[in-house]
Write a protein that holds these residues in place. Structure first.
Motif: not given
Length: 309
Positions: A283-305
Motif C-alpha cells: 500500500v505504501a508503494l502504491g500510494w508513492a507511485v500513484l501520487v508521484a507519477i500522477g502529480g508529476f503529469i498533472y503539474f507538467w500539463k500546465s507547464e506553459e501557464r
C-alpha cells in the motif's frame, strides 16, 4: 518596385513571396520556429528536470538555511518546533484525554514524537508546494527552467529538515527503551516512499496554488483535519475498536497513517505488527507511485501557464 521610361516612372508590382498563403503554423514549421515557453514532451521534460538537479539541491539548501536566519536559535528550531508540538499533544491527549490507552509510557512517548515528526514532513511539503509557484513569480517569470524544479526542491528541503530532526527522534526512542536493531533498517525505504509521495503531493498543490492563491489560507485547516484523522496522537486500532471496522480501515489506509505506521514499527520495539494494516508495504508503494507519477503529469500539463496572467 518601379521602372522609369521616357514617358516617366511606371509602377511595377513586386514579385509574390513564396510564403504567401501559408498559415502561421506552416510558416513556423518551414523556418524551424517554436512557441516561446511551449510545454516540452513528457520525456524531454524529465530530461530537462534531471539536468537541473544541481540547481534543485542548491536551492533547497539555500531555502533551508534562510528559513530560520532571522531567529536567534537559527536551525535549532528545525527540531524544537516539532518537539514542542509533541509536548503539547502529550499533555493534552496523553495525560488529560487518555489517548495513550493500551500503550505504556515507554511506547507512547516515542509513538507520539514519531507521529508528529513524520506527519510534519508531509504537512510542510504540502504547504511549501502550495506557494512554490505563486510565491516565486519573480523567478518563474525571469528565467526559463522546468517549473517542477520548485516544488521538488521544496519537498527536498523538508526531507533535509526531517533527516536533521531524526537525530533527536533516535535519542527519544533510545531514551524510552527502543534501541537500534535490524528493524531500524526499514526506516530508509519508508522515508524514500514517503518522500516520493510528498513530491507528488507538492506538485499537485503547486499547480492548484498557482491558479488559486487563496488555497494557501485554506490548507492549514485541511492539514489539521488530516492530522487528527491519521492517528498522530492515538493508535487507530485501539481507539476505534468499538466503532464499525470500515471507519478504522479508512483511517489506517490513508497515506499519512501508512507512513507513520511504518516508521513507528521500524523504530519502536513495543509497536506490535498487529497494529499495521494488511499488505502495508504494498500500500505504501502504491500510494508513492500513484501520487508521484500522477502529480508529476498533472503539474507538467500546465507547464506553459505558470507565471502568466
Amino acid at each position: 518596385m518601379s521602372e522609369t521610361t521616357h514617358d516617366g516612372p511606371v509602377a511595377v508590382s513586386a514579385a509574390p513571396s513564396p510564403d504567401d498563403g501559408l498559415a502561421p503554423a506552416e510558416l513556423a514549421a518551414k523556418y524551424g520556429l517554436s512557441v516561446s515557453g511551449a510545454r516540452p514532451g513528457l520525456f524531454e521534460y524529465v530530461r530537462q528536470l534531471w539536468s537541473r538537479r544541481h540547481f534543485i539541491i542548491a536551492f533547497s539548501q539555500a531555502k533551508l538555511t534562510a528559513q530560520y536566519s532571522q531567529a536567534k536559535l537559527g536551525q535549532v528550531w528545525q527540531v524544537a518546533t516539532p518537539l514542542l508540538n509533541a509536548l503539547v499533544y502529550y499533555l493534552i491527549f496523553g495525560l488529560i484525554l487518555g489517548a495513550n490507552r493500551g500503550m505504556e509510557r515507554e511506547v507512547y512517548v516515542p509513538f507520539l514524537v514519531t507521529g508528529v515528526f513524520v506527519f510534519t514532513f508531509t504537512q510542510s511539503s504540502v504547504m511549501a508546494g502550495v506557494r512554490a509557484i505563486s510565491g516565486n513569480l519573480g523567478l518563474v517569470r525571469a528565467l526559463h527552467f522546468p517549473r517542477a524544479s520548485l516544488p521538488v526542491s521544496f519537498a527536498l528541503q523538508q526531507l533535509q529538515q526531517l533527516l536533521f530532526s531524526m537525530i533527536v527522534l533516535f535519542i527519544v526512542a533510545c531514551a524510552f527503551g527502543s534501541f537500534p536493531g535490524m528493524r531500524w533498517l526499514l526506516i530508509v525505504p519508508a522515508l524514500v516512499l514517503q518522500f516520493l509521495f510528498n513530491v507528488g503531493l507538492a506538485l499537485i498543490m503547486a499547480r492548484a496554488g498557482a491558479k488559486t492563491p487563496d488555497l494557501a489560507q485554506l490548507m492549514p485547516f485541511v492539514m489539521r483535519t488530516w492530522m487528527y484523522a491519521s492517528g498522530v496522537m492515538f493508535a487507530i486500532p485501539i481507539m476505534l475498536k468499538d466503532k464499525p471496522q470500515w471507519i478504522a480501515d479508512v483511517l489506517q489506509w490513508n497515506p499519512a497513517a501508512i507512513y507513520m505506521d511504518l516508521m513507528r514499527f521500524a523504530l519502536i520495539d513495543g509497536y506490535p505488527r498487529g497494529w499495521l494494516p494488511p499488505h502495508v508495504w504494498a500500500v505504501a508503494l502504491g500510494w508513492a507511485v500513484l501520487v508521484a507519477i500522477g502529480g508529476f503529469i498533472y503539474f507538467w500539463k500546465s507547464e506553459e501557464r505558470y507565471g502568466r496572467g
